[in-house]
Design a protein around this motif. Structure first.
Motif, PDB file in Angstrom:
ATOM      1  N   ALA A   1       0.828  -1.203   0.000  1.00 61.82           N
ATOM      2  CA  ALA A   1       0.000   0.000   0.000  1.00 61.82           C
ATOM      3  C   ALA A   1       0.861   1.251   0.000  1.00 61.82           C
ATOM      4  N   ARG A   2       1.971   1.214   0.714  1.00 60.93           N
ATOM      5  CA  ARG A   2       2.844   2.378   0.775  1.00 60.93           C
ATOM      6  C   ARG A   2       3.416   2.714  -0.595  1.00 60.93           C
ATOM      7  N   ARG A   3       3.841   1.701  -1.335  1.00 60.36           N
ATOM      8  CA  ARG A   3       4.385   1.945  -2.675  1.00 60.36           C
ATOM      9  C   ARG A   3       3.306   2.494  -3.605  1.00 60.36           C
ATOM     10  N   ILE A   4       2.094   1.998  -3.484  1.00 60.59           N
ATOM     11  CA  ILE A   4       0.994   2.516  -4.308  1.00 60.59           C
ATOM     12  C   ILE A   4       0.702   3.963  -3.949  1.00 60.59           C
ATOM     13  N   GLU A   5       0.641   4.265  -2.662  1.00 59.15           N
ATOM     14  CA  GLU A   5       0.418   5.638  -2.229  1.00 59.15           C
ATOM     15  C   GLU A   5       1.485   6.576  -2.790  1.00 59.15           C
ATOM     16  N   LEU A   6       2.741   6.207  -2.663  1.00 57.08           N
ATOM     17  CA  LEU A   6       3.831   7.054  -3.144  1.00 57.08           C
ATOM     18  C   LEU A   6       3.755   7.240  -4.651  1.00 57.08           C
ATOM     19  N   ALA A   7       3.426   6.162  -5.371  1.00 56.99           N
ATOM     20  CA  ALA A   7       3.319   6.263  -6.831  1.00 56.99           C
ATOM     21  C   ALA A   7       2.195   7.218  -7.232  1.00 56.99           C
ATOM     22  N   LEU A   8       1.095   7.182  -6.504  1.00 59.25           N
ATOM     23  CA  LEU A   8      -0.016   8.096  -6.788  1.00 59.25           C
ATOM     24  C   LEU A   8       0.378   9.536  -6.480  1.00 59.25           C
ATOM     25  N   TRP A   9       0.940   9.765  -5.298  1.00 60.63           N
ATOM     26  CA  TRP A   9       1.339  11.134  -4.936  1.00 60.63           C
ATOM     27  C   TRP A   9       2.371  11.689  -5.913  1.00 60.63           C
ATOM     28  N   ASP A  10       3.298  10.847  -6.365  1.00 65.62           N
ATOM     29  CA  ASP A  10       4.319  11.299  -7.319  1.00 65.62           C
ATOM     30  C   ASP A  10       3.702  11.805  -8.619  1.00 65.62           C
ATOM     31  N   ARG A  11       2.495  11.355  -8.909  1.00 62.05           N
ATOM     32  CA  ARG A  11       1.803  11.775 -10.130  1.00 62.05           C
ATOM     33  C   ARG A  11       0.694  12.784  -9.837  1.00 62.05           C
ATOM     34  N   GLY A  12       0.717  13.344  -8.640  1.00 60.78           N
ATOM     35  CA  GLY A  12      -0.243  14.377  -8.276  1.00 60.78           C
ATOM     36  C   GLY A  12      -1.633  13.861  -7.999  1.00 60.78           C
ATOM     37  N   ILE A  13      -1.737  12.582  -7.633  1.00 66.95           N
ATOM     38  CA  ILE A  13      -3.038  11.970  -7.390  1.00 66.95           C
ATOM     39  C   ILE A  13      -3.198  11.721  -5.890  1.00 66.95           C
ATOM     40  N   ASP A  14      -4.212  12.301  -5.304  1.00 67.70           N
ATOM     41  CA  ASP A  14      -4.532  12.052  -3.904  1.00 67.70           C
ATOM     42  C   ASP A  14      -5.169  10.676  -3.778  1.00 67.70           C
ATOM     43  N   PRO A  15      -4.623   9.772  -2.976  1.00 68.30           N
ATOM     44  CA  PRO A  15      -5.240   8.448  -2.825  1.00 68.30           C
ATOM     45  C   PRO A  15      -6.694   8.501  -2.381  1.00 68.30           C
ATOM     46  N   HIS A  16      -7.094   9.591  -1.717  1.00 66.72           N
ATOM     47  CA  HIS A  16      -8.497   9.731  -1.324  1.00 66.72           C
ATOM     48  C   HIS A  16      -9.423   9.904  -2.525  1.00 66.72           C
ATOM     49  N   SER A  17      -8.851  10.257  -3.695  1.00 65.66           N
ATOM     50  CA  SER A  17      -9.675  10.458  -4.889  1.00 65.66           C
ATOM     51  C   SER A  17      -9.999   9.151  -5.603  1.00 65.66           C
ATOM     52  N   ILE A  18      -9.424   8.050  -5.135  1.00 67.02           N
ATOM     53  CA  ILE A  18      -9.705   6.745  -5.741  1.00 67.02           C
ATOM     54  C   ILE A  18     -11.098   6.293  -5.317  1.00 67.02           C
ATOM     55  N   GLY A  19     -11.942   6.026  -6.309  1.00 72.10           N
ATOM     56  CA  GLY A  19     -13.323   5.662  -6.004  1.00 72.10           C
ATOM     57  C   GLY A  19     -13.535   4.184  -5.755  1.00 72.10           C
ATOM     58  N   ALA A  20     -12.644   3.343  -6.291  1.00 70.78           N
ATOM     59  CA  ALA A  20     -12.793   1.900  -6.111  1.00 70.78           C
ATOM     60  C   ALA A  20     -11.551   1.203  -6.632  1.00 70.78           C
ATOM     61  N   VAL A  21     -11.372  -0.036  -6.170  1.00 66.84           N
ATOM     62  CA  VAL A  21     -10.322  -0.910  -6.680  1.00 66.84           C
ATOM     63  C   VAL A  21     -10.994  -2.111  -7.340  1.00 66.84           C
ATOM     64  N   PHE A  22     -10.591  -2.402  -8.567  1.00 73.89           N
ATOM     65  CA  PHE A  22     -11.147  -3.525  -9.321  1.00 73.89           C
ATOM     66  C   PHE A  22     -10.072  -4.613  -9.399  1.00 73.89           C
ATOM     67  N   ILE A  23     -10.388  -5.781  -8.865  1.00 73.76           N
ATOM     68  CA  ILE A  23      -9.422  -6.859  -8.752  1.00 73.76           C
ATOM     69  C   ILE A  23      -9.632  -7.860  -9.883  1.00 73.76           C
ATOM     70  N   THR A  24      -8.526  -8.201 -10.563  1.00 74.54           N
ATOM     71  CA  THR A  24      -8.631  -9.158 -11.658  1.00 74.54           C
ATOM     72  C   THR A  24      -8.742 -10.593 -11.152  1.00 74.54           C
ATOM     73  N   HIS A  25      -7.975 -10.927 -10.105  1.00 77.20           N
ATOM     74  CA  HIS A  25      -8.047 -12.260  -9.495  1.00 77.20           C
ATOM     75  C   HIS A  25      -7.260 -12.242  -8.191  1.00 77.20           C
ATOM     76  N   GLU A  26      -7.260 -13.359  -7.491  1.00 80.31           N
ATOM     77  CA  GLU A  26      -6.818 -13.395  -6.100  1.00 80.31           C
ATOM     78  C   GLU A  26      -5.341 -13.671  -5.885  1.00 80.31           C
ATOM     79  N   HIS A  27      -4.534 -13.808  -6.932  1.00 82.66           N
ATOM     80  CA  HIS A  27      -3.114 -14.102  -6.739  1.00 82.66           C
ATOM     81  C   HIS A  27      -2.403 -12.909  -6.097  1.00 82.66           C
ATOM     82  N   GLY A  28      -1.348 -13.217  -5.332  1.00 77.38           N
ATOM     83  CA  GLY A  28      -0.713 -12.207  -4.504  1.00 77.38           C
ATOM     84  C   GLY A  28      -0.171 -11.011  -5.248  1.00 77.38           C
TER      85      GLY A  28
END
Length: 263
Positions: free
Chosen positions: A33-60
């Motif tokens: 989650a930390r790496r995802i947060e940093l990647a979003l912030w680096d692109r000017g995207i507030d993680p709070h602006s994410i409306g949903a996560v769509f999962i393709t399948h359950e693999h790690g």
């Protein structure tokens, strides 16, 4: 205006951002989650602006950061009924987030209509996703599939931008260090798409209107970015298509180094 960025792509983790002027969504959350947060912030995207996560399948490599993201932000989580049952059985969400089965008619998030289509992978019920943007253009993400079925092909056709799996070079895989059973798994119809199989699909997609291609989920051990790129480019060139004029072609990087595509 639409925004697209494959934040992480490969066998070590996957997460793709798609956004509109109203917000955005993630397809998969397969690194911390930390790496995802940093990647979003680096692109000017507030993680709070994410409306949903769509999962393709359950693999790690598609869910490893999901629980912490949901714990921190309370994200809605969408997946096929089979994938949701796998997540529940493994307690992958640990009671956090708001998991929902994908409705057949799709779901609207951040002014984007997101619909799912089945892929062919050795998981409980894997999916790809197609997103209709506010201006009518469409984007699709299709990884972790051993074959391109007609249903996948129909879902990708007509999209302005497509991220399609180009996981391995067959000769590298066959002559590489993986044990036999793992090679068979990857090459199976429920495994992963090769460079060659991916490249075969691109000319018809370009003819159907796709102008932006991303090659995704490359294997670190059984592929090279330049090899995937050249295999795809050759197929498009042989079809009479010109890079930079008829289409653009990029390899989705393993780590968070891709620039935001705005279109």
């Amino acid at each position: 205006m639409a925004r697209f960025c494959p934040l992480f792509s490969g066998s070590s983790g996957n997460c793709t951002y798609i956004g509109s002027s109203s917000g955005g969504v993630l397809v998969d959350a397969g690194v911390s989650a930390r790496r995802i947060e940093l990647a979003l912030w680096d692109r000017g995207i507030d993680p709070h602006s994410i409306g949903a996560v769509f999962i393709t399948h359950e693999h790690g490599d598609h869910i490893s950061g999901l629980r912490i993201l949901c714990k921190k932000y309370g994200y809605r989580v969408f997946a096929s009924a089979g994938t949701l049952s796998a997540l529940m059985d493994s307690n992958a969400l640990d009671g956090y987030g708001f998991p929902e089965a994908m409705p057949e008619q799709g779901v609207e998030v951040a002014d984007m209509l997101v619909s799912a289509f089945p892929t062919s992978h050795d998981s409980r019920e894997s999916s790809g996703y197609r997103l209709q943007l506010p201006d009518g253009r469409q984007v699709a993400v299709a990884t972790d599939t051993g074959v391109v079925t007609e249903e996948i092909r129909q879902a990708l056709t007509g999209c302005d931008l497509v991220l399609l799996e180009s996981n391995h070079d067959i000769h590298m895989l066959e002559n590489g260090p993986y044990p036999y059973h793992l090679k068979r798994r990857i090459l199976a119809g429920t495994g992963h798409l090769s460079n060659e199989a991916c490249a075969r699909e691109l000319p018809a997609l370009a003819a159907g209107g796709t102008a932006r291609f991303f090659l995704g989920h490359l294997s670190k051990e059984n592929n090279l970015p330049q090899l995937a790129y050249e295999t795809a480019r050759l197929a498009l060139t042989e079809a009479g298509l010109r890079e930079g004029i008829d289409y653009t072609l990029q390899v989705a990087p393993r780590d968070a180094t891709a620039k935001m595509t705005v279109f």
